[in-house]
Scaffold this active site. Structure first.
Site, PDB file in Angstrom:
ATOM      1  CD  GLU A 180      -1.511 -10.717  -0.157  1.00  0.00           C
ATOM      2  OE1 GLU A 180      -2.629 -10.380   0.052  1.00  0.00           O
ATOM      3  OE2 GLU A 180      -0.974 -11.787  -1.418  1.00  0.00           O
ATOM      4  CG  ASP A 193     -11.719  -7.295   0.770  1.00  0.00           C
ATOM      5  OD1 ASP A 193     -11.006  -8.169   0.504  1.00  0.00           O
ATOM      6  OD2 ASP A 193     -10.591  -6.253   0.588  1.00  0.00           O
TER       7      ASP A 193
END
Lengths: 255, 395
Positions: free
Chosen positions: A45, A56
């Site tokens: 990814e 995140d």
């Protein structure tokens, strides 16, 4: 067949690695991808950095901020990747937030992805209903698989709905958390893995968030097809030696 | 069909709004979306909200005819005195509404973001009032420059957590609050401070703030014998006081709406927060709206002397008002706002917040006729800004 779905048919547990493009140095992208493939990672990814990555934790936030400082943009990333299929054959997924893609132009973005040989996209803040109503046909026109997420709070009804729309694997978020914050799994999480595995969904599950070593990789893949490591890997490449990458992957797979 | 400037059933104002949120937030936001209108429509909710606004906040806030200001600008100027509310600004209208909402949703932990600290103080206040745990995220840089508000929040029992990511200001504090909500999906309610964020927040916050326009209607009728003004003027950062002041007049095009943004050191100076002039369509904090960004879609850091207007986006309702020309958007520089703020002190004996001073500067930008009734939302008081005033005017 799309490279991701081909990979999912292999009789093994899959290791997918996330890294932020442009980190630690602007032009590390291709070398990191090549080294990961050489180290027997199954999928990659590639993180397109964003100024405000809501899902995140601190590690990926910091790597994104640094990557942007280094000069990473959508344009630069596409340039770095333009010849990637000459040397790399494993599935490549771009993970990012929707705004930079919206500014690039969704159709132009998808077309470039296809030209380069990108297989799928993970866009956490593109909601499922907006995707199906506005963008699904564009993604599919360019052969891109949109990977959707489920979490411990996702209702069974919604999981069934997401499974019906998904055309590859489902990204199973291991806990109520942002990336890289929790390490290790408790019984609640293992029960959740079991519960979802028992739903017998049509798409395989790959677990992300909270996997950092061989033990958590084994626990997660006991009930699923594979696992994704992000923050733990970002910490490894901070030092930026390719041997460190190989060593890290070996330690996860415990070969 | 008559054009409407309210939200549609899918959570959009025209093309703006929606809920661009990660799946991790879906259950929280969906729970709120399914319940907010039902809860607000409950007579017992309305009774509790109205009573607290009256007895605790001090509403209705006066609609004051500013005689000397009117004389100077040859028009009829009314000031809607949100500055007289408890905690000093309109922010408390929303936090009162949301804290009752949170209780009815069974939440016992509250999180909020704050820039200058006004919304943080308003949130800490209602958490103390209701005995709920309160965590406020505030940019590390803002903590350093807004020490009195940090102290207020602490005195009120809140935990203030510095946002150390990104640019360490309001947008990052908002990111941190959202991340907290992702990590605490069941027991926590997120009190957003403006008409921003994913649907249903912009609509819910606008409804709580709409008490401002509701009162303006009644008060004007009493004082002028007419229930609507010719103009309503309000400053816009995220846009909650403007949304509240405009709300009951949104679909009455006889009422002209004027939104005033912060131009900072000048629209093209590179240090500005004039989102409508400098922004384009994108996604910020879960909402599709106008925002300031690079051509690559990275969100940029705004600048204004007023911390309350220092936000790189604008609520989706305002993006729609701008796009459809329903509201006129003006921008006012730091200097223009400061001069207008000091002028109100001298002419009316009212020290306005620097946010509200931006709205006041409109009288030097635009001429109104002597018959016009202009209602200006005086969104906050200037106590918090004394240091900035002192520095600017070398007082």
């Amino acid at each position: 067949m799309n490279r991701i779905n081909q990979k999912l048919q292999e009789d093994k547990k899959l290791l997918s690695i996330y890294f932020t493009a442009g980190y630690p140095n602007l032009n590390d992208t291709v070398r990191i991808i090549q080294t990961l493939e050489k180290s027997d990672v199954d999928m990659i990814e590639i993180g397109l950095p964003f100024s405000d990555p809501l899902a995140d934790g601190p590690t990926i936030q910091a790597s994104s901020t640094q990557a942007l400082k280094n000069g990473m943009t959508t344009e630069v990333l596409f340039n770095q990747l333009k010849d990637i299929r000459k040397s790399v054959s494993i599935p490549l997924i771009i993970m990012g937030y929707f705004n930079p893609i919206l500014q690039y132009g969704v159709e132009a973005f998808c077309k470039t992805c296809q030209d380069i040989g990108i297989d799928g996209l993970i866009l956490p803040d593109l909601p499922v209903d907006v995707y199906t109503e506005q963008y699904q046909s564009t993604f599919e026109k360019y052969g891109l698989i949109n990977i959707l997420l489920i979490t411990p709070q996702t209702s069974n009804e919604r999981i069934t709905y997401i499974d019906a729309i998904s055309k590859s694997f489902i990204y199973m978020v291991s806990s109520a958390s942002t990336t890289g914050v929790k390490t290790g799994f408790d019984d609640t999480q293992l029960d959740y893995f079991k519960r979802i595995a028992n739903m017998k969904l049509k798409n395989p599950l790959i677990v992300g968030f909270g996997i950092s070593n061989h033990e958590t990789f084994s626990q997660a893949t006991q009930f699923t097809k594979g696992a994704i490591i992000g923050s733990a890997f970002i910490k490894v490449i901070k030092t930026n030696t390719l041997q460190a990458i190989e060593k890290f992957v070996v330690s996860i797979l415990n070969k | 069909m008559k054009k409407t400037y309210n939200i549609n059933e899918k959570g959009y104002y025209g093309e703006f709004g929606g809920a661009f949120i990660p799946e991790m937030l879906y259950p929280n936001v969906e729970e709120l979306r399914q319940n907010y209108l039902k809860i607000m429509a409950d007579p017992s909710f309305k009774a509790e909200f109205d009573q607290l606004l009256k007895d605790y906040v001090g509403r209705p806030s006066p609609l004051y005819f500013a005689k000397r200001l009117s004389e100077k600008y040859h028009t009829k100027i009314y000031l809607k005195r949100e500055d007289l509310n408890h905690t000093g600004a309109h922010k408390i209208n929303n936090t009162i509404g949301q804290i009752i909402m949170a209780k009815r949703l069974g939440k016992h932990r509250i999180i909020a973001e704050t820039g200058a600290g006004q919304h943080g103080v308003a949130t800490a206040t209602v958490c103390a009032l209701m005995g709920l745990k309160c965590v406020v995220y505030m940019g590390e840089i803002d903590i350093a420059r807004q020490a009195p508000n940090v102290a207020r929040m602490k005195m009120l029992g809140a935990t203030v957590i510095p946002a150390t990511s990104g640019s360490k200001t309001l947008k990052d504090a908002t990111n941190e609050a959202i991340r907290d909500w992702i990590s605490n999906p069941t027991d926590t309610h997120y009190i957003i401070g403006s008409v921003v964020g994913p649907h249903p927040y912009p609509d819910m916050v606008a409804r709580f703030q709409s008490v401002i326009s509701e009162e303006i209607q009644k008060q004007l009728l009493e004082q002028e014998g007419i229930s609507k003004p010719n103009y309503i003027v309000a400053c816009v950062g995220g846009g909650s006081n403007a949304a509240g002041a405009f709300y009951h007049f949104l679909n009455d095009t006889q009422v002209h709406l004027i939104a005033v943004e912060a131009a900072g050191k000048g629209i093209h100076s590179g240090e500005s927060a004039a989102t409508s002039a400098l922004g384009n369509i994108g996604i910020i904090h879960g909402s599709k709206t106008l925002l300031m960004q690079t051509k690559d879609g990275q969100i940029t850091e705004p600048y204004s002397i007023s911390a309350g207007l220092d936000y790189p986006g604008v609520g989706p309702m305002h993006a729609h008002l701008y796009q459809t020309n329903r509201a006129q958007f003006l921008s006012v520089t730091d200097d223009e706002a400061m001069v207008a703020g000091l002028e109100l002190c001298k002419l009316e004996g009212i020290i306005p917040a620097i946010e509200s001073a931006h709205a006041l500067a409109v009288f030097n930008k635009k001429t109104f006729s002597p018959e016009d009734i202009v209602v200006l939302s005086l969104s906050g008081r200037g106590d918090k800004d004394l240091e900035t005033y002192m520095k600017h005017f070398e007082l």
